[in-house]
Each structure stands twice: as C-alpha cells, then as structure tokens.
Motif scaffolding. Structure first.
Motif, PDB file in Angstrom:
ATOM      1  N   GLU A 228       0.822  -1.201   0.000  1.00 47.46           N
ATOM      2  CA  GLU A 228       0.000   0.000   0.000  1.00 47.46           C
ATOM      3  C   GLU A 228       0.865   1.264   0.000  1.00 47.46           C
ATOM      4  OE1 GLU A 228      -2.520  -3.030   2.330  1.00 47.46           O
ATOM      5  OE2 GLU A 228      -0.419  -2.637   1.888  1.00 47.46           O
ATOM      6  N   MET A 229       1.985   1.222   0.693  1.00 51.25           N
ATOM      7  CA  MET A 229       2.901   2.362   0.684  1.00 51.25           C
ATOM      8  C   MET A 229       3.335   2.674  -0.742  1.00 51.25           C
ATOM      9  SD  MET A 229       5.391   1.374   3.846  1.00 51.25           S
ATOM     10  CE  MET A 229       4.818   1.222   5.542  1.00 51.25           C
ATOM     11  N   ALA A 230       3.740   1.633  -1.447  1.00 53.34           N
ATOM     12  CA  ALA A 230       4.237   1.803  -2.810  1.00 53.34           C
ATOM     13  C   ALA A 230       3.135   2.186  -3.775  1.00 53.34           C
ATOM     14  CB  ALA A 230       4.923   0.515  -3.279  1.00 53.34           C
ATOM     15  N   ASN A 231       1.928   1.680  -3.559  1.00 60.95           N
ATOM     16  CA  ASN A 231       0.840   1.994  -4.490  1.00 60.95           C
ATOM     17  C   ASN A 231       0.519   3.480  -4.526  1.00 60.95           C
ATOM     18  OD1 ASN A 231       0.426  -0.508  -5.579  1.00 60.95           O
ATOM     19  ND2 ASN A 231      -1.225  -1.074  -4.188  1.00 60.95           N
ATOM     20  N   ILE A 232       0.759   4.167  -3.410  1.00 67.10           N
ATOM     21  CA  ILE A 232       0.539   5.612  -3.405  1.00 67.10           C
ATOM     22  C   ILE A 232       1.739   6.331  -4.008  1.00 67.10           C
ATOM     23  CG2 ILE A 232       0.129   7.648  -1.979  1.00 67.10           C
ATOM     24  CD1 ILE A 232      -1.373   5.846  -0.008  1.00 67.10           C
ATOM     25  N   THR A 233       2.932   6.021  -3.542  1.00 64.90           N
ATOM     26  CA  THR A 233       4.105   6.767  -4.031  1.00 64.90           C
ATOM     27  C   THR A 233       4.453   6.435  -5.477  1.00 64.90           C
ATOM     28  OG1 THR A 233       5.642   5.125  -3.086  1.00 64.90           O
ATOM     29  CG2 THR A 233       5.106   7.049  -1.732  1.00 64.90           C
ATOM     30  N   ARG A 234       4.023   5.275  -5.975  1.00 63.44           N
ATOM     31  CA  ARG A 234       4.328   4.970  -7.374  1.00 63.44           C
ATOM     32  C   ARG A 234       3.502   5.848  -8.319  1.00 63.44           C
ATOM     33  NH1 ARG A 234       4.820  -0.497  -7.971  1.00 63.44           N
ATOM     34  NH2 ARG A 234       4.809  -0.423 -10.232  1.00 63.44           N
ATOM     35  N   SER A 235       2.622   6.686  -7.755  1.00 65.77           N
ATOM     36  CA  SER A 235       1.964   7.705  -8.567  1.00 65.77           C
ATOM     37  C   SER A 235       2.988   8.711  -9.087  1.00 65.77           C
ATOM     38  CB  SER A 235       0.900   8.450  -7.747  1.00 65.77           C
ATOM     39  OG  SER A 235      -0.100   7.576  -7.276  1.00 65.77           O
ATOM     40  N   TRP A 236       4.044   8.945  -8.276  1.00 70.70           N
ATOM     41  CA  TRP A 236       5.093   9.874  -8.726  1.00 70.70           C
ATOM     42  C   TRP A 236       6.490   9.252  -8.763  1.00 70.70           C
ATOM     43  CZ3 TRP A 236       2.688  10.385  -3.966  1.00 70.70           C
ATOM     44  CH2 TRP A 236       3.486  10.374  -2.822  1.00 70.70           C
ATOM     45  N   LEU A 237       6.685   8.114  -8.089  1.00 66.59           N
ATOM     46  CA  LEU A 237       7.931   7.363  -8.194  1.00 66.59           C
ATOM     47  C   LEU A 237       7.706   6.153  -9.091  1.00 66.59           C
ATOM     48  CD1 LEU A 237       9.077   7.302  -4.439  1.00 66.59           C
ATOM     49  CD2 LEU A 237       9.838   8.882  -6.239  1.00 66.59           C
ATOM     50  N   GLU A 238       8.692   5.820  -9.904  1.00 71.66           N
ATOM     51  CA  GLU A 238       8.518   4.717 -10.855  1.00 71.66           C
ATOM     52  C   GLU A 238       9.635   3.690 -10.693  1.00 71.66           C
ATOM     53  OE1 GLU A 238       6.506   6.360 -14.790  1.00 71.66           O
ATOM     54  OE2 GLU A 238       8.325   7.501 -14.342  1.00 71.66           O
ATOM     55  N   PRO A 239       9.389   2.451 -11.124  1.00 70.50           N
ATOM     56  CA  PRO A 239      10.430   1.426 -11.106  1.00 70.50           C
ATOM     57  C   PRO A 239      11.241   1.450 -12.402  1.00 70.50           C
ATOM     58  CG  PRO A 239       8.373   0.440 -11.782  1.00 70.50           C
ATOM     59  CD  PRO A 239       8.079   1.905 -11.531  1.00 70.50           C
ATOM     60  N   LEU A 240      12.325   0.720 -12.407  1.00 70.32           N
ATOM     61  CA  LEU A 240      13.091   0.545 -13.649  1.00 70.32           C
ATOM     62  C   LEU A 240      12.361  -0.395 -14.597  1.00 70.32           C
ATOM     63  CD1 LEU A 240      16.708   0.157 -12.188  1.00 70.32           C
ATOM     64  CD2 LEU A 240      15.726   2.181 -13.295  1.00 70.32           C
ATOM     65  N   VAL A 241      11.742  -1.430 -14.020  1.00 72.89           N
ATOM     66  CA  VAL A 241      11.076  -2.476 -14.803  1.00 72.89           C
ATOM     67  C   VAL A 241       9.771  -2.820 -14.098  1.00 72.89           C
ATOM     68  CG1 VAL A 241      11.311  -4.807 -15.786  1.00 72.89           C
ATOM     69  CG2 VAL A 241      13.351  -3.411 -15.411  1.00 72.89           C
ATOM     70  N   THR A 242       8.762  -3.235 -14.856  1.00 67.49           N
ATOM     71  CA  THR A 242       7.496  -3.650 -14.252  1.00 67.49           C
ATOM     72  C   THR A 242       7.159  -5.093 -14.624  1.00 67.49           C
ATOM     73  OG1 THR A 242       5.194  -2.981 -13.891  1.00 67.49           O
ATOM     74  CG2 THR A 242       5.985  -2.899 -16.152  1.00 67.49           C
ATOM     75  N   TYR A 243       6.423  -5.740 -13.732  1.00 67.09           N
ATOM     76  CA  TYR A 243       5.925  -7.102 -13.943  1.00 67.09           C
ATOM     77  C   TYR A 243       4.476  -6.984 -14.392  1.00 67.09           C
ATOM     78  CZ  TYR A 243       4.811 -12.009 -12.684  1.00 67.09           C
ATOM     79  OH  TYR A 243       4.427 -13.329 -12.693  1.00 67.09           O
TER      80      TYR A 243
END
Length: 549
Positions: free
Chosen positions: A88-103
């Motif tokens: 849940e922490m990541a689901n909010i911050t991934r609105s503005w932070l992104e990964p290098l690769v996605t699954y």
C-alpha cells in the motif's frame, strides 16, 4: 561473452529451445515467459514463440480524460521505499515514483525507466539502457547517475529493513555489506553496467518488486522522506497525505511525464479502517470507485451490488511460522508436530472460504514457474502427538499471534482449533495492525501475509535465506543457502526444477512454516472504472486508467 538484447533484435538460442519445450508440454509457460522476457524477448515475441496470441486488455470505449478516481486502501505512514514492507505504501508513491522495470498482467517483464537491457549468456553482466527524455518533477533530467545512486543504496545491508539488499546480493561485498567496487558502473549518461559476482537470473524480476521504486539522487540529502520531498518521474504529483485518513495526487503539472499524460485529473486513496464493512457502505453510497482487495467474506456481498469483480490467481499466501530463535521452536520435532497436526485444506475452507488452492508448507506455488510437485502429505494427529511427546514439550502453551483482519483472524483460529484437537495448548492473541507490524519479524509464533513474487527463488531468498531482513523464521541452513545460490544461476528449466525439488523438500521438512493456502485475489470497482484489473502482486499502475463519462 555474448549479450542478448531486450529490444527484440535477437534472443539466445536457449530461449528458442525453451519455446519448443513449451510447445511439447515439457516446460511451464510462465517459466518460459519470465525467462524469455528477462533474456530479451518482448511480451509479443515471447507469446509468439510459443504460438499463443498476446493477451489484450479490454478497453470498453475511447479513453475519457478527466475525473478523480477514489480508491479504498489503507494510507500507511511512509518511509524510505527500499524499506517498504507494505505494498500500500508503494501503491501511493508509485503515482510519482517509478520502477526501472514492471511485472505485467501477462507474466512478463517490461521496461519503465529503462528503455532496454542486455544480459550476457551466463547472467553475470547486465547492461541497463536508461530511458531518455525523462525529467523529474523538479525539472532535473533523469539519467544514469540516478540509477547508479539507487542501486548503490539498495546494496547497503546495514540499513535496517532494507529488503532490497537481499535482491541485489550479487552486487554486494560480503564483508562490508555494501556495493562491491566495480559492481555498478556508469558507462555514459544513459548506460549502466552491472557486474555480478555470481550468475543471477532473477535480477530483472527483483527490480520489479514494490520496494524498488526509483528516488532522486538527492533523496538522502533532502531527508529521505518521499512525502516531505515528493520528487518523482511519474504521471502524478502529491497534493496531500494524511496517515490513516486520505492521500491525494493530481495529474502532473510540473514538467511533462515521459509517457504522455495521465488520463485522470487525480486519485484519492481513502482509508476506511480495518472493518471492511465501511468499504462496502462506501461502495453502496457511491463514495468510492474501487478497492485494493476484497476479503473472502465480502466477495459475495459486493457481487450482489452494481459493481464489477476483478479476480486473479496468485502466489500470495498467509504463512503460520515459528521463529527458531525462541524456545521450543528451535526444536525441529516441535515444529514438525505442529505442522503434522494441521489439515491445510480445512484451513483454506474455514479461513478463506475455499477461495484459493491448498498449500504444501514450502512456500513455492504451482503458479511459480519453477514449482516441483512433491508427494502430498496428509494430516497425522497420532503422529503429531507422538512427535510432540518425544520432544518433551507436550505441555507447552503456544501463543499464536495474528492481525485483527477478519480472514487472517479466521485462519489463525482454524489452525489453533486443529492444534488443540491434537492435544496441544494454544493461546490466541489478535492484535491491531498498528501494533502487530511493529514487531512482526520477532514474534515466536505468528501469521504473516506474503505477497506474490514472479519467481519462487525470489520468495525463498527473501524469507528463508540466512540473515536476510525479512527472514522472520530466523531459519538458517547452509545446505539450503547453497542450493538456492545455485538455483539463481541455472536457466535450464529441468535442472532448476530438480534444485527446487530439493529446496522445497528441505523447507517442508524443517517444519518452520504451516503454509495452508494460496489466495485467489479479488477486487471490485465501479462500472465507470476502465482499463484496470487487480494485479497478481497488488501493484497499482493508474497512469492509463480512466473513468467513463
């Protein structure tokens, strides 16, 4: 060494051979998709090699721009992403932070802040091509320095709770617990080379895990707080964040997102607490558009409402584990007796309403590509009583601790009831999440949710390898560690399955966990929510989600 490129211009001959094995029914499709996308094939190419059409995400109509999506999801206190222990922490911050690769939903790996990558033929060297034209929302250019900074800080094992260290171990120096000299090399402004100390076919998969969000190179200098300094490369930017209440993001206005533009005006993440009935009421009154997850007890209730159900089979599970640094759980006989006393299928029915598949007490799922089917074990009450008596701990009272979320409490109650049926003394302690998660890795005997990872070896490394941050069982077995190390280096499916057979057997025999079932995940959403489905790892990517007029 030969290099295999992820831009689709060529793939290793071994991948083509694997495709033939899939067609002949001798290799699991998911294992092929994971390995093919790791070693260079796009999703379309990977599916094409096995003669299967690429699954398409249904889009009901032309995308509509505008509107605010309201999501029912816990809003937890934030911290350094590399130490995240809740998706849940990541689901909010991934609105503005992104990964290098996605699954992806298609069980493949696709680039995000990378444009592509290259892997040498023994998976000891990775060349990462950093996406060009990306800017942070503070105006800075995103480049190789940011990638080097993030991977280097992931390699710091001395940071409490940094689980990313276990995912990039082949880049680390064992003595210092930090990045090895020469392991992470900036070739130019858009190229980074990783030089591993040993083969690791899971590096790309590990980059997709939720603590692997990319932060700005000044993140530590600015206080290492993604809320106080919400600098990101993503499609949204932070508006407000209130723990336990609501977080809000809006479409990015400061600089252009590299992917174009989000369709939504914004997203509100609303915390309705641990009683899911509040979320049901919010759906009924039209206060919310979708949720993170629907617990098993509420699926039928929401199915009767005017909303859409989304479902996916996963390797997410609830593990009942002992911590071997506490007596009597340092005694293998005690652990084995507890395991023998429990019927996993009964726990699935009572704890999760049968909405999943039975677990086998080794934390590798049939959905994992490397899974090896061991002989089934049945509940053995007489055997459990005898083994416990032989241990000398027949009169010990076990305190089984769980969170107060209904289905987790029910699962713990079902396990406790079966242990009592075997004559074992069991005290049940149910804690609110805010209390439970403060010391989740230290309890002598407790239940913990483990989300899915794409590969079985990833889970085993995170949860059971000696000394890792998330090893809540404190399990330490040099033979297990050695076989796991070898498994990370083997791309040949048949050889890996033999290794997984040994790893599963060792873990099952150790008795450190009762792992009763694998969950099917369910979520619900308003009919106006388009281009969204629940993800097998709970990740929420909302850049291309839209609301029908």
């Amino acid at each position: 060494m030969g290099f295999f490129k992820s831009n689709g211009d060529r793939i290793p001959a071994a991948i083509e051979e694997m495709a033939a094995e899939v067609k002949a029914g001798r290799m699991d499709r998911r294992e092929f998709l994971a390995l093919a996308s790791t070693f260079g094939a796009s999703a379309a190419m990977a599916y094409g090699l096995i003669g299967v059409a690429l699954p398409q995400t249904a889009r009901a109509a032309e995308p509509n721009k505008g509107g605010t999506l309201r999501v029912s999801m816990p809003v937890k206190a934030q911290k350094d992403p590399r130490t995240y222990d809740w998706v849940e922490m990541a689901n909010i911050t991934r609105s503005w932070l992104e990964p290098l690769v996605t699954y992806t939903h298609k069980f493949t790996f696709e680039p995000v802040l990378l444009e592509s990558w290259e892997v040498n033929d023994d998976a000891t060297e990775y060349t990462l091509h950093v996406r060009k034209g990306v800017t942070w929302n503070n105006g800075d250019a995103f480049d190789a320095d940011d990638v080097v900074f993030n991977i280097t800080r992931w390699c710091d094992k001395g940071v409490s709770g940094n689980s990313m260290a276990s995912r990039v171990g082949a880049l680390m120096d064992a003595k210092s617990g930090k990045a090895r000299d020469g392991a992470i090399v900036k070739v130019d402004d858009h190229t980074v080379k990783l030089k591993l100390s040993q083969p690791d076919i899971a590096i790309i998969a590990n980059l997709t895990d939720y603590p692997g969000l990319i932060v700005h190179r000044d993140f530590d200098k600015d206080g290492a707080d993604p809320i106080k300094t919400p600098i990101g490369t993503g499609a949204f930017e932070l508006v407000s964040y209130s723990v336990g209440s609501k977080a809000e993001v809006k479409r990015r206005t400061n600089g252009k997102w590299w992917g174009g533009e989000a369709l939504l005006d914004g997203v509100q993440f609303i915390d309705y607490g641990t009683d899911f009935q509040a979320t049901v009421s919010a759906f009924d009154s039209g206060e919310v558009d979708m949720n993170l997850e629907t617990p098993a007890d509420f699926i039928d209730i929401l199915n009767k409402m005017d909303v859409v159900k989304s479902e996916v089979a996963t390797a997410t599970t609830l593990v009942c584990r002992t911590n071997t640094t506490n007596k009597p759980y340092d005694d293998k006989k005690v652990r084995n007796a507890l395991q023998m006393a429990v019927d996993n299928n009964a726990v699935l029915q009572l704890g999760y309403n049968g909405r999943g598949i039975v677990g086998e007490n080794h934390h590798v799922s049939p959905i994992h590509p490397e899974y090896y089917a061991l002989p089934k074990k049945a509940r053995d009450l007489d055997g459990a009583k005898k083994v416990m008596a032989d241990s000398g701990h027949a009169n010990f009272e076990h305190e089984l601790i769980s969170i107060d979320e209904e289905w987790q409490k029910n699962t713990g109650d079902a396990i406790a009831a079966q242990l009592r049926e075997a004559g074992f003394k069991v005290k049940r302690t149910v804690l609110p999440g805010s209390t439970f998660w403060n010391d989740w890795a230290k309890y002598p005997y407790s239940l913990t949710v483990w989300y899915m990872r794409p590969l079985g070896v990833q889970v085993l490394a995170l949860a059971y390898r000696t000394g890792e941050a998330w090893n809540e069982t404190a399990y330490a077995n040099p033979d297990f560690d050695a076989k796991l190390k070898t498994a990370f280096s083997v791309s040949d499916p048949a050889k890996r399955k033999e290794l997984m057979k040994d790893l599963e057997t060792i873990l099952q025999d150790s008795g450190v966990i009762i792992q009763p079932f694998w969950q099917s995940l369910f979520g619900h959403m308003s009919k106006k929510v388009q281009n969204y489905a629940i993800h097998q790892t709970f990740q929420m990517d909302l850049q291309k989600v839209w609301l029908a007029a």
